[in-house]
Design a protein around this motif. Sequence first.
Motif, PDB file in Angstrom:
ATOM      1  N   LYS A 192       0.836  -1.202   0.000  1.00  0.00           N
ATOM      2  CA  LYS A 192       0.000   0.000   0.000  1.00  0.00           C
ATOM      3  C   LYS A 192       0.874   1.257   0.000  1.00  0.00           C
ATOM      4  CE  LYS A 192      -2.212  -0.973   3.851  1.00  0.00           C
ATOM      5  NZ  LYS A 192      -3.170  -1.213   4.950  1.00  0.00           N
ATOM      6  N   TYR A 193       0.631   2.145  -0.964  1.00  0.00           N
ATOM      7  CA  TYR A 193       1.385   3.395  -1.062  1.00  0.00           C
ATOM      8  C   TYR A 193       0.450   4.594  -0.920  1.00  0.00           C
ATOM      9  CZ  TYR A 193       5.404   0.788  -2.809  1.00  0.00           C
ATOM     10  OH  TYR A 193       6.457  -0.084  -2.930  1.00  0.00           O
ATOM     11  N   TRP A 194       0.901   5.558  -0.130  1.00  0.00           N
ATOM     12  CA  TRP A 194       0.232   6.865  -0.040  1.00  0.00           C
ATOM     13  C   TRP A 194       1.188   7.906  -0.619  1.00  0.00           C
ATOM     14  CZ3 TRP A 194      -4.374   9.080   0.832  1.00  0.00           C
ATOM     15  CH2 TRP A 194      -4.401  10.468   0.990  1.00  0.00           C
ATOM     16  N   PHE A 195       0.729   8.624  -1.653  1.00  0.00           N
ATOM     17  CA  PHE A 195       1.537   9.663  -2.288  1.00  0.00           C
ATOM     18  C   PHE A 195       1.221  10.994  -1.624  1.00  0.00           C
ATOM     19  CE2 PHE A 195       2.166   6.300  -5.119  1.00  0.00           C
ATOM     20  CZ  PHE A 195       3.288   6.594  -5.877  1.00  0.00           C
ATOM     21  N   SER A 196       2.254  11.549  -0.992  1.00  0.00           N
ATOM     22  CA  SER A 196       2.092  12.744  -0.168  1.00  0.00           C
ATOM     23  C   SER A 196       2.637  13.973  -0.889  1.00  0.00           C
ATOM     24  CB  SER A 196       2.837  12.552   1.159  1.00  0.00           C
ATOM     25  OG  SER A 196       2.753  13.717   1.955  1.00  0.00           O
ATOM     26  N   ILE A 197       1.779  14.971  -1.093  1.00  0.00           N
ATOM     27  CA  ILE A 197       2.223  16.244  -1.658  1.00  0.00           C
ATOM     28  C   ILE A 197       1.782  17.375  -0.736  1.00  0.00           C
ATOM     29  CG2 ILE A 197       2.292  15.523  -4.075  1.00  0.00           C
ATOM     30  CD1 ILE A 197      -0.423  16.874  -4.463  1.00  0.00           C
ATOM     31  N   THR A 198       2.478  18.485  -0.842  1.00  0.00           N
ATOM     32  CA  THR A 198       2.177  19.630   0.003  1.00  0.00           C
ATOM     33  C   THR A 198       1.016  20.427  -0.574  1.00  0.00           C
ATOM     34  OG1 THR A 198       3.783  20.986  -1.179  1.00  0.00           O
ATOM     35  CG2 THR A 198       4.569  19.810   0.780  1.00  0.00           C
ATOM     36  N   ASP A 199       0.488  21.277   0.270  1.00  0.00           N
ATOM     37  CA  ASP A 199      -0.595  22.182  -0.127  1.00  0.00           C
ATOM     38  C   ASP A 199      -0.186  23.007  -1.349  1.00  0.00           C
ATOM     39  OD1 ASP A 199      -2.632  24.015  -0.283  1.00  0.00           O
ATOM     40  OD2 ASP A 199      -2.549  24.637   1.805  1.00  0.00           O
ATOM     41  N   ASN A 200       1.000  23.606  -1.300  1.00  0.00           N
ATOM     42  CA  ASN A 200       1.452  24.467  -2.400  1.00  0.00           C
ATOM     43  C   ASN A 200       1.631  23.684  -3.694  1.00  0.00           C
ATOM     44  OD1 ASN A 200       1.483  26.767  -0.831  1.00  0.00           O
ATOM     45  ND2 ASN A 200       3.657  26.590  -0.294  1.00  0.00           N
ATOM     46  N   GLU A 201       2.149  22.458  -3.599  1.00  0.00           N
ATOM     47  CA  GLU A 201       2.384  21.673  -4.814  1.00  0.00           C
ATOM     48  C   GLU A 201       1.079  21.259  -5.467  1.00  0.00           C
ATOM     49  OE1 GLU A 201       4.371  19.902  -7.929  1.00  0.00           O
ATOM     50  OE2 GLU A 201       5.039  21.363  -6.433  1.00  0.00           O
ATOM     51  N   GLN A 202       0.089  20.864  -4.676  1.00  0.00           N
ATOM     52  CA  GLN A 202      -1.197  20.524  -5.284  1.00  0.00           C
ATOM     53  C   GLN A 202      -1.804  21.748  -5.970  1.00  0.00           C
ATOM     54  OE1 GLN A 202      -4.907  19.968  -3.091  1.00  0.00           O
ATOM     55  NE2 GLN A 202      -5.150  17.960  -4.066  1.00  0.00           N
ATOM     56  N   ASN A 203      -1.669  22.903  -5.328  1.00  0.00           N
ATOM     57  CA  ASN A 203      -2.186  24.140  -5.923  1.00  0.00           C
ATOM     58  C   ASN A 203      -1.510  24.416  -7.264  1.00  0.00           C
ATOM     59  OD1 ASN A 203      -3.829  26.648  -5.610  1.00  0.00           O
ATOM     60  ND2 ASN A 203      -1.807  27.612  -5.691  1.00  0.00           N
ATOM     61  N   ARG A 204      -0.191  24.228  -7.341  1.00  0.00           N
ATOM     62  CA  ARG A 204       0.554  24.449  -8.582  1.00  0.00           C
ATOM     63  C   ARG A 204       0.086  23.500  -9.677  1.00  0.00           C
ATOM     64  NH1 ARG A 204       5.660  22.983  -8.438  1.00  0.00           N
ATOM     65  NH2 ARG A 204       6.538  24.581  -9.796  1.00  0.00           N
ATOM     66  N   ARG A 205      -0.123  22.236  -9.333  1.00  0.00           N
ATOM     67  CA  ARG A 205      -0.529  21.245 -10.336  1.00  0.00           C
ATOM     68  C   ARG A 205      -1.953  21.490 -10.816  1.00  0.00           C
ATOM     69  NH1 ARG A 205       2.343  15.653  -7.998  1.00  0.00           N
ATOM     70  NH2 ARG A 205       4.415  16.594  -7.747  1.00  0.00           N
ATOM     71  N   PHE A 206      -2.816  21.925  -9.915  1.00  0.00           N
ATOM     72  CA  PHE A 206      -4.182  22.253 -10.332  1.00  0.00           C
ATOM     73  C   PHE A 206      -4.175  23.462 -11.270  1.00  0.00           C
ATOM     74  CE2 PHE A 206      -7.283  20.310  -7.006  1.00  0.00           C
ATOM     75  CZ  PHE A 206      -6.852  19.050  -7.374  1.00  0.00           C
ATOM     76  N   LEU A 207      -3.364  24.474 -10.956  1.00  0.00           N
ATOM     77  CA  LEU A 207      -3.273  25.642 -11.838  1.00  0.00           C
ATOM     78  C   LEU A 207      -2.784  25.244 -13.226  1.00  0.00           C
ATOM     79  CD1 LEU A 207      -1.742  28.392  -9.480  1.00  0.00           C
ATOM     80  CD2 LEU A 207      -4.053  28.330 -10.454  1.00  0.00           C
ATOM     81  N   ALA A 208      -1.818  24.334 -13.284  1.00  0.00           N
ATOM     82  CA  ALA A 208      -1.310  23.879 -14.582  1.00  0.00           C
ATOM     83  C   ALA A 208      -2.409  23.183 -15.369  1.00  0.00           C
ATOM     84  CB  ALA A 208      -0.125  22.944 -14.374  1.00  0.00           C
TER      85      ALA A 208
END
Length: 310
Positions: A192-208
């Motif tokens: 089982k893997y959980w992929f952990s990203i920060t608040d800022n990184e998710q925001n950047r990827r959503f903007l892209a």
Amino acid sequence: MTDQMHSSLQAYEQLLQAEFQDSLDEELEMELDDARMDGLIARAEGGVPLQPGDLPRRTYFSELLRLQGELVKLQDWVVHNQLKVVVLFEGRDAAGKGGVIKRVTQRLNPRICRVAALPAPNDRERTQWYFQRYVSHLPAAGEMVLFDRSWYNRAGVEKVMGFCSDAEYEEFFRSVPEFERMLVRSGILLIKYWFSITDNEQNRRFLARIHDPLKQWKLSPMDLESRRRWEAYTQTKEVMLERTHIAEAPWWVVEADDKKRARLNCIAHLLSQIPYDQVPRAQVQLPARVYNPDYLRMPVPDSMLVPSRY
């Protein structure tokens, strides 16, 4: 060595080189897509340059191809020893689960290593035992199944979005450890893997994704709502990891802000979880082509040919 043998060897080497180049091109296409996304993010943020710690492209390609070669060996081992392997990929939206799954499966036989990405349950499935629709996707002997999200939807999106009752949520936590122990007792290797990203990184990827016409389809109303409920997702994730991290099937957290490192780290770790070795293969001899004197190949009508535009 005769001239004819030398010429045949050269032709064979050129064929191998062409095949290898074609294989590289597959990864390059995805790499270019990553680069395009990075450019969109940089423009959205006013031209942020690459960070000094970014993984050199040559290192990334070299390690990825090496690890994919090991995945092929693992695949052979799974078939040879009739293993049953299940790998769960969980994480927030845009955490990079799909990118890792693509790299894992890229060189493998889809009949042996397949992906299960289930849609939302239909009206009939909602009345079934919660785990029932996942069971039909479990592997037989000699198979690997990668779940792109899994039964842990109940501990995440369903809880945050109110798609399950408090009673159903609690019942999930009572059931899932026993369900997973049952899978392991049946001979399934469960990772089982959980992929952990920060608040800022998710925001950047959503903007892209918002600015990318080729990726806008990935942004659903549910994704946008999950962005608004970042803290609620964090709380449910913490509860999920605490209550379902069992000895028989522990969680492994992949730090995924750097997509390339996350891919390499996850694949390398996956390989370390299943002891494997090279399976000896019999030497393959290409049989001679049979020629029949009465065989006549029929011409293909021009009307059936795909136009050669490139």
